[in-house]
Design an enzyme around this catalytic site. Structure first.
Site, short mmCIF file in Angstrom:
data_model
loop_
_atom_site.label_atom_id
_atom_site.label_comp_id
_atom_site.label_asym_id
_atom_site.label_seq_id
_atom_site.Cartn_x
_atom_site.Cartn_y
_atom_site.Cartn_z
N GLY A 285 -0.99 -1.46 -0.41
CA GLY A 285 -0.37 -2.55 0.31
C GLY A 285 -1.17 -2.88 1.56
N GLU B 209 1.69 -0.09 9.55
CA GLU B 209 0.27 0.14 9.84
C GLU B 209 0.01 0.28 11.34
OE1 GLU B 209 -1.36 0.93 7.29
OE2 GLU B 209 0.17 0.18 5.91
#
Length: 881
Positions: A270, A307
């Site tokens: 992803g 992230e």
């Protein structure tokens, strides 16, 4: 020995522009300063894979300039480059190893690789990008490719003048590079902080960007194909705000001057948290409010938050070895919710955590072939195996639980100590527990958390009541109690430290509840009192808001009181616990611990439920039964029951989308429509077919973004080859990544075997289906009851191709095996699965294959023991009959 620093120069060639006319190659030159820690060594051993060495020198960094390089060897099995020296290396002396080499810009989505897209003029545009985690930096440069080796990196990239180069550090300068020939430029980047090789990143492209500066002065850019640049606004806004939020949450400034986030057309995961240069799959970064759904919007926000959390947890402090991967991924999987809860408070992210992470990973962790979050690993295949739901969702769930135990402020103070003490270094689970122990003395965090990290699985707590006294007993919960369990994870006896938070009808304290502790090392029983305020007829609830990572089974009387309460006034029990009651009850019924009548009794109130969280838990619970019943005569009873159950919600939310609704209301509408259409609701299917046909006749009459997946899928399901061909055309033409993914899923919804067989054939045709999407064709087809056997046959007949193309990606390959076997529930299925595995290497999915066998055995037992009972229960409990 260990590397102190790398000076790296790369030149990727994408258009035959290199002087020697090569294409899809990259030329590298790396100078590594190494420190020698012991005498008597005459070899330098580092990692390297798929690289052609052109020249090597080994010299002291200070003093003699004599090259002591002799020759080199390659160990392909262990992916080593072994450099032999002419003399012994001296302890305490620094040496510089310089290697000139050539690598391939492959299309394999790992290392330094190539990607492409079609621009508005119909031309193929190439770019070079990277994915190094966990063990693919060795494909980009010879290096010490382990997380414990942190080094400084000075990177420069030679690129064509019409392209832009990005790396981890901020750009220092871009200048003409005449040595490479006409039209070449060289971009040099600032030295990175000390970091492991798996965080290295490079991109050379013609991408455009949007930019802003955070309130703390960090330059923030989001990059994409030029045609998609206007879909980066939401990610830029979220990234800016969440980065600043995390600086405050961690009480630690972001250590770099810039943060780039880039959407690339081909990416295996992803996203990847490379320090200062985060790389995303397009669907995880780009959002167009006119074309994309609320779910697409939430995915972008969540992945960006995940992230950015890694920039501290994983990047600033890195695990010593991959056995503590969960520290990276579990932490980011928890904190991502905090970031989005800050920027989008109406989404109730902390409520969503219960159904997205806790309850979803419970299923996997209830197998005898599960594994602890902290598990020994060695080879690249073993490392890839643990990039799974246990490391991510269970890791996040137990950290959420720990936060609840310690309180938010203590938790944050411990994180600050951990991040400060080990900044730009390596740590492990014990060092995190020690940091949390240093800021409080109420709990021994290590003693508690070892029971949750070193053992696989989780406890089931059985509760009984006598007057105002409660008795709790814990056991290792296995969905199949007879499943064999690996004793190597059971040194603690499969007992846990369990904080039993509790409340009752007269008190209803769900935010700061009372609690008692089950001592995991001294026994499995605990007796404790309910508060004096509890009436003898009160219901009680254990595990308030399902903060604890465990299931609860009540005595029959309390289950009934809870069901009665839900029917009378559900609001007295918060949404998280309504969801937990449903999920626990159906799972316990599936195991045979309670009856299905008890579980179904808890769902009778759903006719008055309009909250997304409990409905999501309920529909997920019924999904297992649906999968088991797809080839069983009782499916009709399930269908009638579900149409009755969903009717009130379907009528309440309607088929027409309202973009002004809260995101959870939108999710509820999607659930209602998906469920009603799946079980054959005539009005729902008619609406879906009508909307798709109107769109086919008039391309300006677009379907509402939130309803597109439902309309596309169900329109194709009840349609003919004409609708499917239209969907294929739209998939190929669409330049919006989220829209493209919706059409890809819809193509799997056909009920024509010949169409699904054709669809599967596109897995091997990258001109139709992108490489990164090919695995979804197989997975989506397997979820269609008509396509299940076709997908299973395709996997077996095309195994070599699938293993070669997807076996290196742990997530992709795991999900292929899991989705294709999820419905197996006969002895014949088991025989076929076991026969298929004989002598076969499953690589990173070896554990998943074993879990598939365990799950199949569990499914067989369930069908034998409960299928007929459940089918009759659907008749007995159907209020529409």
């Amino acid at each position: 020995m260990y590397p102190r620093s790398y000076k790296l120069e790369l030149q990727p060639c994408l258009y035959n522009e290199c002087p020697d006319g090569m294409r899809f190659k990259f030329y590298g030159n790396v100078a590594i300063d190494i420190v020698i820690q012991e005498d008597g060594i005459d070899q330098i051993v580092m990692h390297m894979k798929d690289i052609e060495v052109k020249a090597i020198t080994v010299k002291k960094t200070v003093g003699s300039n004599v090259d002591i390089y002799d020759n080199y060897e390659e160990d392909e099995k262990y992916e080593f480059l072994i450099i032999n020296c002419k003399e012994k290396l001296l302890k305490g002396t620094d040496y510089r190893v310089t290697i000139k080499y050539v690598g391939e810009l492959s299309d394999g989505l790992s290392g330094f690789y190539r990607s492409s897209y079609i621009n508005e003029d119909g031309e193929t545009v190439w770019l070079a990008t990277s994915q190094m985690q966990p063990t693919d930096a060795r494909r980009g440069l010879p290096c010490w490719d382990e997380p414990g080796f942190r080094s400084y990196f000075d990177t420069s990239i030679i690129h064509m003048q019409n392209m832009t180069a990005l790396s981890n550090g901020i750009e220092l300068r871009t200048e003409t590079h005449e040595e490479a020939g006409e039209g070449w430029m060289k971009t040099t980047f600032k030295t990175t902080p000390k970091m492991p090789t798996y965080l290295l990143a490079f991109i050379v492209s013609n991408f455009a960007y949007k930019e802003r500066f955070t309130s703390n002065g960090v330059r923030f850019r989001v990059w994409s194909r030029p045609e998609a640049i206007n879909t980066t606004d939401y990610a830029l806004d979220q990234g800016d705000r969440i980065l600043t939020y995390f600086e405050d949450y961690f009480q630690t400034e972001f250590p770099l001057e810039k943060q780039d986030m880039v959407a690339v057309p081909d990416f295996s995961a992803g996203a990847m948290e490379n320090w200062g240069l985060i790389i995303y799959r397009e669907t995880a970064l780009l959002y167009n409010p006119e074309e994309n759904s609320a779910a697409n919007k939430q995915r972008v926000a969540v992945v960006v938050s995940h992230e950015l959390a890694h920039q501290w947890f994983g990047n600033l402090v890195t695990p010593e070895w991959w056995d503590d991967l969960w520290l990276n991924e579990g932490f980011a999987s928890y904190v991502e919710y905090l970031g989005v809860d800050f920027t989008e408070p109406d989404w109730k992210m902390m409520e969503q955590f219960v159904v997205i992470d806790v309850q979803s990973v419970f299923t996997l962790d209830a197998l005898g072939s599960s594994h602890p979050v902290r598990v020994p690993v060695g080879s690249p295949e073993e490392i890839n195996e643990i990039f799974d739901r246990i490391s991510y969702s269970k890791g996040g769930s137990i950290l959420r639980m720990l936060n609840g135990i310690l309180t938010e402020q203590v938790f944050r103070d411990g994180l600050f100590r951990y991040l400060t003490h080990y900044s730009e270094g390596n740590a492990n689970s014990d060092k995190l527990w020690d940091s949390l122990n240093q800021v409080q003395d109420k709990y021994d965090v290590k003693k508690i958390m070892d029971t949750w990290t070193l053992q696989m699985g989780y406890p089931l707590v059985h509760m009984t009541r006598s007057n105002n006294m409660l008795e709790a007993r814990q056991e290792h919960f296995l969905i199949d109690p007879n499943s064999p369990v690996d004793d190597k994870y059971g040194d603690l006896g499969y007992l846990w430290y369990v904080q039993l938070t509790h409340t009752h009808k007269s008190e209803r304290e769900f935010t700061n509840p009372s609690y008692d502790w089950m001592n995991g090392t001294e026994g499995e029983m605990l007796t404790f009192p309910l508060e004096a305020s509890a009436a003898s007829t009160d219901w009680y609830i254990i595990n308030t808001k399902q903060l604890g990572y465990y299931r609860v089974n009540y005595d029959a009387e309390n289950w009934q009181r809870l069901a009665d309460q839900l029917s009378v006034d559900k609001s007295m029990i918060p949404a998280e616990n309504r969801a937990a009651l449903i999920d626990d009850a159906f799972t316990l019924a599936r195991r045979g611990t309670i009856s299905y009548d008890t579980a179904l009794d808890l769902t009778k109130y759903l006719k008055d439920e309009l909250d997304y969280i409990p409905w999501e838990a309920a529909l997920t619970s019924f999904t297992y039964i649906r999968n088991m019943f797809s080839r069983y005569s009782g499916y009709g009873n399930l269908e009638k029951y579900m149409l009755c159950q969903i009717d009130s919600l379907y009528k309440a939310v309607g088929f027409e989308d309202d973009p002004m609704d809260n995101i959870l209301e939108q999710y509820n509408r999607i659930n209602a429509i998906d469920t009603a259409c799946y079980y054959g609701h005539d009005g729902c299917l008619a609406n879906a077919s009508r909307e798709l046909n109107e769109y086919m006749m008039d391309s300006t009459d677009k379907v509402s973004p939130n309803l597109r997946t439902s309309v596309y899928c169900n329109g194709i399901r009840v349609g003919s080859a004409l609708e499917w061909e239209f969907g294929l055309k739209k998939y190929q033409e669409s330049t919006d990544p989220s829209e493209k993914s919706k059409w890809l899923f819809a193509l799997s919804c056909s009920t024509e075997p010949w169409i699904l067989s054709r669809f599967l054939g596109y897995i091997k045709d990258s001109s139709v289906v992108r490489t990164q999407d090919a695995a979804y064709v197989l997975r989506y087809t397997a979820r269609n009851y008509v396509g299940r056997a076709l997908a299973w046959d395709f996997l077996r007949s095309e195994w070599d191709y699938i293993f070669e193309n997807f076996g290196g990606s742990s997530f992709t390959f795991d999900y292929i095996i899991r989705d294709l076997t999820a419905h197996f529930n006969t002895n014949f299925d088991l025989e076929e699965l076991e026969k298929f595995g004989e002598g076969r290497d499953f690589g990173s999915a070896a554990r998943t294959y074993q879990q598939a066998i365990d799950q199949t055995k569990t499914n067989i037992a369930w069908m034998e023991n409960y299928a007929d009972i459940v089918s009759q229960s659907f008749i007995d409990n159907n209020e529409c009959i």
